[in-house]
Design a protein around this motif. Sequence first.
Motif, PDB file in Angstrom:
ATOM      1  N   GLU A  73       0.849  -1.191   0.000  1.00 37.00           N
ATOM      2  CA  GLU A  73       0.000   0.000   0.000  1.00 37.00           C
ATOM      3  C   GLU A  73       0.885   1.242   0.000  1.00 37.00           C
ATOM      4  O   GLU A  73       2.000   1.184   0.499  1.00 37.00           O
ATOM      5  CB  GLU A  73      -0.917   0.020   1.240  1.00 37.00           C
ATOM      6  N   PRO A  74       0.477   2.333  -0.604  1.00 35.56           N
ATOM      7  CA  PRO A  74      -0.855   2.578  -1.160  1.00 35.56           C
ATOM      8  C   PRO A  74      -1.004   2.115  -2.618  1.00 35.56           C
ATOM      9  O   PRO A  74      -2.092   2.155  -3.165  1.00 35.56           O
ATOM     10  CB  PRO A  74      -1.003   4.087  -1.068  1.00 35.56           C
ATOM     11  N   VAL A  75       0.094   1.669  -3.245  1.00 34.58           N
ATOM     12  CA  VAL A  75       0.049   1.335  -4.668  1.00 34.58           C
ATOM     13  C   VAL A  75      -0.875   0.138  -4.923  1.00 34.58           C
ATOM     14  O   VAL A  75      -1.542   0.083  -5.948  1.00 34.58           O
ATOM     15  CB  VAL A  75       1.470   1.094  -5.232  1.00 34.58           C
ATOM     16  N   ARG A  76      -0.935  -0.795  -3.990  1.00 37.44           N
ATOM     17  CA  ARG A  76      -1.796  -1.969  -4.173  1.00 37.44           C
ATOM     18  C   ARG A  76      -3.247  -1.548  -4.435  1.00 37.44           C
ATOM     19  O   ARG A  76      -3.896  -2.062  -5.337  1.00 37.44           O
ATOM     20  CB  ARG A  76      -1.730  -2.882  -2.953  1.00 37.44           C
ATOM     21  N   SER A  77      -3.754  -0.594  -3.675  1.00 32.74           N
ATOM     22  CA  SER A  77      -5.138  -0.131  -3.844  1.00 32.74           C
ATOM     23  C   SER A  77      -5.330   0.698  -5.107  1.00 32.74           C
ATOM     24  O   SER A  77      -6.456   0.893  -5.558  1.00 32.74           O
ATOM     25  CB  SER A  77      -5.565   0.710  -2.633  1.00 32.74           C
ATOM     26  N   LEU A  78      -4.245   1.183  -5.689  1.00 35.29           N
ATOM     27  CA  LEU A  78      -4.311   2.031  -6.889  1.00 35.29           C
ATOM     28  C   LEU A  78      -3.962   1.270  -8.164  1.00 35.29           C
ATOM     29  O   LEU A  78      -3.870   1.864  -9.237  1.00 35.29           O
ATOM     30  CB  LEU A  78      -3.378   3.231  -6.717  1.00 35.29           C
ATOM     31  N   ARG A  79      -3.789  -0.026  -8.088  1.00 32.81           N
ATOM     32  CA  ARG A  79      -3.338  -0.833  -9.222  1.00 32.81           C
ATOM     33  C   ARG A  79      -4.179  -0.622 -10.471  1.00 32.81           C
ATOM     34  O   ARG A  79      -3.656  -0.616 -11.584  1.00 32.81           O
ATOM     35  CB  ARG A  79      -3.317  -2.304  -8.835  1.00 32.81           C
ATOM     36  N   ASP A  80      -5.485  -0.472 -10.329  1.00 35.86           N
ATOM     37  CA  ASP A  80      -6.379  -0.328 -11.487  1.00 35.86           C
ATOM     38  C   ASP A  80      -6.114   0.941 -12.298  1.00 35.86           C
ATOM     39  O   ASP A  80      -6.647   1.092 -13.391  1.00 35.86           O
ATOM     40  CB  ASP A  80      -7.838  -0.352 -11.038  1.00 35.86           C
ATOM     41  N   TYR A  81      -5.309   1.840 -11.782  1.00 33.87           N
ATOM     42  CA  TYR A  81      -4.996   3.103 -12.472  1.00 33.87           C
ATOM     43  C   TYR A  81      -3.746   3.002 -13.356  1.00 33.87           C
ATOM     44  O   TYR A  81      -3.362   3.979 -13.977  1.00 33.87           O
ATOM     45  CB  TYR A  81      -4.796   4.227 -11.452  1.00 33.87           C
ATOM     46  N   PHE A  82      -3.111   1.837 -13.408  1.00 33.44           N
ATOM     47  CA  PHE A  82      -1.829   1.698 -14.103  1.00 33.44           C
ATOM     48  C   PHE A  82      -1.918   0.883 -15.390  1.00 33.44           C
ATOM     49  O   PHE A  82      -2.581  -0.149 -15.429  1.00 33.44           O
ATOM     50  CB  PHE A  82      -0.796   1.036 -13.177  1.00 33.44           C
ATOM     51  N   ASP A  83      -1.219   1.374 -16.415  1.00 33.26           N
ATOM     52  CA  ASP A  83      -0.937   0.623 -17.636  1.00 33.26           C
ATOM     53  C   ASP A  83       0.507   0.148 -17.499  1.00 33.26           C
ATOM     54  O   ASP A  83       1.399   0.963 -17.255  1.00 33.26           O
ATOM     55  CB  ASP A  83      -1.041   1.509 -18.882  1.00 33.26           C
ATOM     56  N   VAL A  84       0.733  -1.153 -17.656  1.00 29.44           N
ATOM     57  CA  VAL A  84       2.079  -1.690 -17.473  1.00 29.44           C
ATOM     58  C   VAL A  84       2.507  -2.424 -18.742  1.00 29.44           C
ATOM     59  O   VAL A  84       1.797  -3.302 -19.228  1.00 29.44           O
ATOM     60  CB  VAL A  84       2.160  -2.641 -16.258  1.00 29.44           C
ATOM     61  N   TYR A  85       3.661  -2.032 -19.259  1.00 27.32           N
ATOM     62  CA  TYR A  85       4.232  -2.627 -20.469  1.00 27.32           C
ATOM     63  C   TYR A  85       5.582  -3.237 -20.129  1.00 27.32           C
ATOM     64  O   TYR A  85       6.308  -2.720 -19.293  1.00 27.32           O
ATOM     65  CB  TYR A  85       4.463  -1.556 -21.552  1.00 27.32           C
ATOM     66  N   ALA A  86       5.925  -4.314 -20.827  1.00 25.96           N
ATOM     67  CA  ALA A  86       7.273  -4.888 -20.738  1.00 25.96           C
ATOM     68  C   ALA A  86       7.888  -4.779 -22.126  1.00 25.96           C
ATOM     69  O   ALA A  86       7.289  -5.218 -23.110  1.00 25.96           O
ATOM     70  CB  ALA A  86       7.221  -6.344 -20.295  1.00 25.96           C
ATOM     71  N   VAL A  87       9.048  -4.149 -22.214  1.00 27.95           N
ATOM     72  CA  VAL A  87       9.773  -4.034 -23.475  1.00 27.95           C
ATOM     73  C   VAL A  87      10.975  -4.975 -23.396  1.00 27.95           C
ATOM     74  O   VAL A  87      11.774  -4.896 -22.461  1.00 27.95           O
ATOM     75  CB  VAL A  87      10.238  -2.587 -23.747  1.00 27.95           C
ATOM     76  N   THR A  88      11.085  -5.865 -24.366  1.00 22.66           N
ATOM     77  CA  THR A  88      12.195  -6.823 -24.380  1.00 22.66           C
ATOM     78  C   THR A  88      13.479  -6.134 -24.833  1.00 22.66           C
ATOM     79  O   THR A  88      13.497  -5.475 -25.868  1.00 22.66           O
ATOM     80  CB  THR A  88      11.875  -8.005 -25.322  1.00 22.66           C
ATOM     81  N   ALA A  89      14.521  -6.300 -24.048  1.00 23.50           N
ATOM     82  CA  ALA A  89      15.843  -5.749 -24.362  1.00 23.50           C
ATOM     83  C   ALA A  89      16.846  -6.892 -24.310  1.00 23.50           C
ATOM     84  O   ALA A  89      17.150  -7.405 -23.236  1.00 23.50           O
ATOM     85  CB  ALA A  89      16.216  -4.651 -23.361  1.00 23.50           C
TER      86      ALA A  89
END
Length: 182
Positions: A73-89
Amino acid sequence: GLDTAYVYQQGVVDTYESSDFSADGDVTVLQKSTQGNGITLVLMGDGYADRDIADSTYFQTMYQAMENLFSEEPVRSLRDYFDVYAVTAVSRNSGIAKDHSTVFSCIPSNTTSSIDFDQNQIVNYSKKASGIELDRAISVVIVNSSASNGVTALLVDESTKKPRQYAISVCCTIDSIRSETF
C-alpha cells in the motif's frame, strides 16, 4: 592484538554471447488500467541474453517486478490506475560485469549504492511502447545482478531546465525474483 585477514573470491564470469536479437524491442502489455487515464509503467531488463528471453526468464522477471510493485500500500489499492508494459531488451551478455555488453550499460557503483546507466537507451526503448506519453511515465529497469544497488532519477527538460514528469528507476534482482529482497 588481533589481526584481520581478508579473503576475496573471484566468481566465474559467464562468457555466453547472444546471437538471436529478433525479440529485441518487442512490447508486451502486462496490464491495462480500468480506472482513470492510465499511469504508465514501462518495465525493461538489462543483462538478459537471448537465452534468457527464450527460456522465459526475462518475461517471468518483468511479471514478478510488476507484482512486487503492486504488493504494498498505497500502490496496491491504486493498481487499477496503471498501464504496465514490458519491453524486451536483448543484451549481448547475460548478467552484469565490467567486460559485458548490455543494452542499457547498467553497472553498479563501487563507491555508492547507485547504478550507472545509459539514459538515452532507456528512453529509446521506453518509446517502443507506442502510444504512451513519456512525460507521464516511469521506466523501470530490472538489472540481472545480485548487487543490492538501485537508483531513481527524475529527468530534466533540457530547454527549460525544469523537472519533467518522467522518471527512470533502476534496481537489481539481488537474490532471485522470488526473494523478499527483490
